[in-house]
Design an enzyme around this catalytic site. Sequence first.
Site, mmCIF file in Angstrom:
data_model
loop_
_atom_site.group_PDB
_atom_site.id
_atom_site.type_symbol
_atom_site.label_atom_id
_atom_site.label_comp_id
_atom_site.label_asym_id
_atom_site.label_seq_id
_atom_site.Cartn_x
_atom_site.Cartn_y
_atom_site.Cartn_z
ATOM 1 N N ASP A 1 -24.723 16.053 3.935
ATOM 2 C CA ASP A 1 -25.059 14.717 3.452
ATOM 3 C C ASP A 1 -25.061 14.679 1.925
ATOM 4 O OD1 ASP A 1 -25.318 14.164 6.058
ATOM 5 O OD2 ASP A 1 -27.460 13.651 6.015
ATOM 6 N N GLU B 1 -23.317 16.500 -0.199
ATOM 7 C CA GLU B 1 -21.953 16.502 -0.756
ATOM 8 C C GLU B 1 -21.336 15.103 -0.631
ATOM 9 O OE1 GLU B 1 -20.014 20.842 0.131
ATOM 10 O OE2 GLU B 1 -20.778 19.729 1.845
ATOM 11 N N SER C 1 -12.773 -13.865 28.604
ATOM 12 C CA SER C 1 -13.886 -13.170 29.260
ATOM 13 C C SER C 1 -13.354 -12.578 30.565
ATOM 14 C CB SER C 1 -15.036 -14.126 29.515
ATOM 15 O OG SER C 1 -14.592 -15.147 30.369
ATOM 16 N N LYS D 1 -18.984 -1.264 30.642
ATOM 17 C CA LYS D 1 -19.168 -2.624 30.113
ATOM 18 C C LYS D 1 -20.338 -2.537 29.133
ATOM 19 C CE LYS D 1 -19.112 -7.419 31.475
ATOM 20 N NZ LYS D 1 -20.113 -7.929 30.554
ATOM 21 N N LYS E 1 -20.938 -5.582 37.787
ATOM 22 C CA LYS E 1 -22.187 -5.451 37.031
ATOM 23 C C LYS E 1 -23.224 -4.656 37.808
ATOM 24 C CE LYS E 1 -21.860 -9.407 34.064
ATOM 25 N NZ LYS E 1 -22.554 -10.533 33.515
ATOM 26 N N CYS F 1 -68.238 -1.854 38.732
ATOM 27 C CA CYS F 1 -69.630 -1.421 38.909
ATOM 28 C C CYS F 1 -70.593 -2.129 37.970
ATOM 29 C CB CYS F 1 -69.730 0.091 38.727
ATOM 30 S SG CYS F 1 -69.477 0.617 37.034
HETATM 31 S S1 IVH Z 1 -12.286 -6.487 28.026
HETATM 32 C C1 IVH Z 1 -9.389 -9.578 28.593
HETATM 33 N N1 IVH Z 1 -13.739 -4.315 28.122
HETATM 34 O O1 IVH Z 1 -17.709 -8.208 28.390
HETATM 35 C C2 IVH Z 1 -10.600 -8.804 28.708
HETATM 36 N N2 IVH Z 1 -14.862 -6.370 27.708
HETATM 37 O O2 IVH Z 1 -16.483 -11.093 29.653
HETATM 38 C C3 IVH Z 1 -11.463 -8.944 27.539
HETATM 39 N N3 IVH Z 1 -17.289 -6.142 27.366
HETATM 40 O O3 IVH Z 1 -18.394 -10.285 26.138
HETATM 41 C C4 IVH Z 1 -12.656 -8.114 27.525
HETATM 42 N N4 IVH Z 1 -17.362 -3.969 27.582
HETATM 43 O O4 IVH Z 1 -17.456 -8.188 24.972
HETATM 44 C C5 IVH Z 1 -13.748 -5.648 27.947
HETATM 45 N N5 IVH Z 1 -14.876 -2.288 28.195
HETATM 46 C C6 IVH Z 1 -14.891 -3.613 28.024
HETATM 47 C C7 IVH Z 1 -16.072 -4.336 27.763
HETATM 48 C C8 IVH Z 1 -16.028 -5.721 27.619
HETATM 49 C C9 IVH Z 1 -18.063 -5.063 27.336
HETATM 50 C C10 IVH Z 1 -17.778 -7.545 27.191
HETATM 51 C C11 IVH Z 1 -16.994 -8.363 26.244
HETATM 52 C C12 IVH Z 1 -17.252 -9.767 26.725
HETATM 53 C C13 IVH Z 1 -17.489 -9.578 28.171
HETATM 54 C C14 IVH Z 1 -16.259 -9.977 28.960
#
Ligand code: IVH
Length: 682
Positions: A34, A36, A83, A119, A319, A416
Amino acid sequence: MAPIFIVNRVNELRVQISYHDHRYYVLDDPEMTDAEYDRLFIELQILETKYPELQSTCSPIERVGGKALGTFLSIRHKVPMLSIHTIAGNNPIDFDKQIRRLLSLGDNSTPVEYVCELKFDGLAISLRYEDSILVYAATRGDGEIGEDVTNNIMTIKSIPLRLYGNPPAILEVRGEVYMSRSNFELYNTLQRAAQLPTLVNPRNGAAGGVRQLDPNVASKRLLSFFAYGLGEVQGWRSPLPTTHKEILDTLELFGFPVSGEYTVERGGDGLIRFYLSIASKRALLPFDIDGVVYKVNRLDWQEKLGFRTRQPRWAAAQKFPAKEELTIVEAIEVQVSRTGAITPVARFRPVFVGGATIKNATLHNADDVARKDIRVGDTVRIRRAGDVIPEVVEVILEYRPYNSMPFMMPEVCPICGSKLLRLTGESVSRCIGSLYCLAQRKKKILHFASRRALNIEGLGEKLIEKLVECCLVCDPVDLFALNVPLLSNLDRMGTKSAIKLVKNIEYCKRTTLARFVYALGIQGVGEYTASSLAEYFGNLDNIIAADKMQLQQVQDIGPIVAISIWSFFRDIQNKDVINRLREAGVHWLPIPVSASLNNDYPLLDKSFLITGVLESLTRIEVSARLRELGAKLAHNVSKDTDYVVVGRNAGSNKVDKAQKLGLVILDEPGLMALLAVAAGSG
Ligand code: IVH
């Protein structure tokens, strides 16, 4: 104008610092100390201050956090940030079936390959690089338009400001900003010490940190990043990737952190395997995740599958059961512990959180309830701390009933009626009723009979409650007066069980001094301290006679525990119980002076279960080392197991069960550390 040698030195320093940032923050493999590193950084800072014309947005100096902004600018994503859909019915087999159908793959064709990723539970970010240089970072926003959070993102040391290798002229990288669990804990510890607000969870820490107008606040959060995909790309110079896996590999070459936890799996079975393996090691990951993501590996197939509204058909998330839920506090009750500690406990409308139904949670003490201002009728957010122990995260004030009243701790023991005593420096109040208090009585007797104390088999919580309530047992001594006719009169106790129990009680009269001292339930005297006392003083009379200074000569006994032990043996009621126990025939063998059992066997009687493959030692070697230190090896997870060691490909059932039972779970480095400490204490 800066002389040319200064320009060269500034460039050299930037390259060096970026290289060492990458080694430290991305590869986790630093090459310099650290000190350096700090020297290089300070030299660059001095040169950039002296020659402001050399300042550049891709200099590592920019990471320290610039000026606070008034507002965030909007950025329109060149390629929308999508998403992912969560697979219906939580069954990845259906997802695989659907992919095969959409690709018109016959039943007998080879299985589809998927990249299976974690995820991450943070905030999605898009990073745009032009000619290798970070030009902006944007949040997802509504998927079309996000916020420009470049200044905050630049404080994240694992995000490269300039790319390595030969990247495309325009490269947008998508990924997740997150806060590691250790940085979350560290941050909250520092905030608490400074009496500043703490963060609720790592996700809020990351999302809130990125969306701060002041980059200095973001930089304090010590955020991290994982890349997992691409946005706009123009002008690939390297060979075009044909699979998602190649994209991840290439991102790593450009200098991005990519989580090492992804694998390429084949078919629906592969997806299930991945889900289970991640579910079993979720608690051991250094960051939070809320599920897994499956992505069709072949890019030509991704293209063919296309999108449905804002979600790609080629990706899906599975999930984990939610770890946080809202529920209502139906009551706040006060519990009395074995040592008289008064603990408020919230009773909830039952909710399912992280794989278990939660009905109550400890609120610790009066200060904690007051700080969180938890009231009956409140809607609260609850979670399972460390995935196991339920706790109230916060009260949702908008839902508070208008007529709610703050919770008041009782002034006398609710069981008590004895006075409560709160010593200075202690956060808990205690009932002084001791064996007079029915709650303490039951728990003291339960403790006396427990496995590590006198170990009276067959004498569980329900039976003790019944015995105490029928006034058959008022203190531990009464256990030795129990006989078959008395016991078989209790409902649901047959003669056979009564005979067995009386035999067990008789058998347990012969014990060890350490077990006996532990069984007395002296405040602050756990199993370890009890054996240290036994070993140090050799017999009970010496322990009873010891003054506070002598008690402190024993390893691990400080002034507070010394006072607790000393006062315990000066209490008339306690003295009487001890004498009567001896009269009833409780005895132990004298300890040979030279025997220092606990030093030779620091893991004595601790039970270990090993699941999965360990990298550094074989099972046999580990078992031998544990046995040498006095530990026992278990084959099944039960409440009697002390430690569950989780190796690679560990059985998820065992890990789940261990989590449910709240056992200590160790990964391989954890085990090695424990072995090293234990071996060192011998
Ligand atoms: S792929 C086209 N990979 O999950 C696909 N998303 O609804 C685009 N997330 O808020 C996303 N880990 O930030 C992808 N390994 C992962 C992920 C991931 C978390 C989140 C992402 C988004 C939500 C997707």
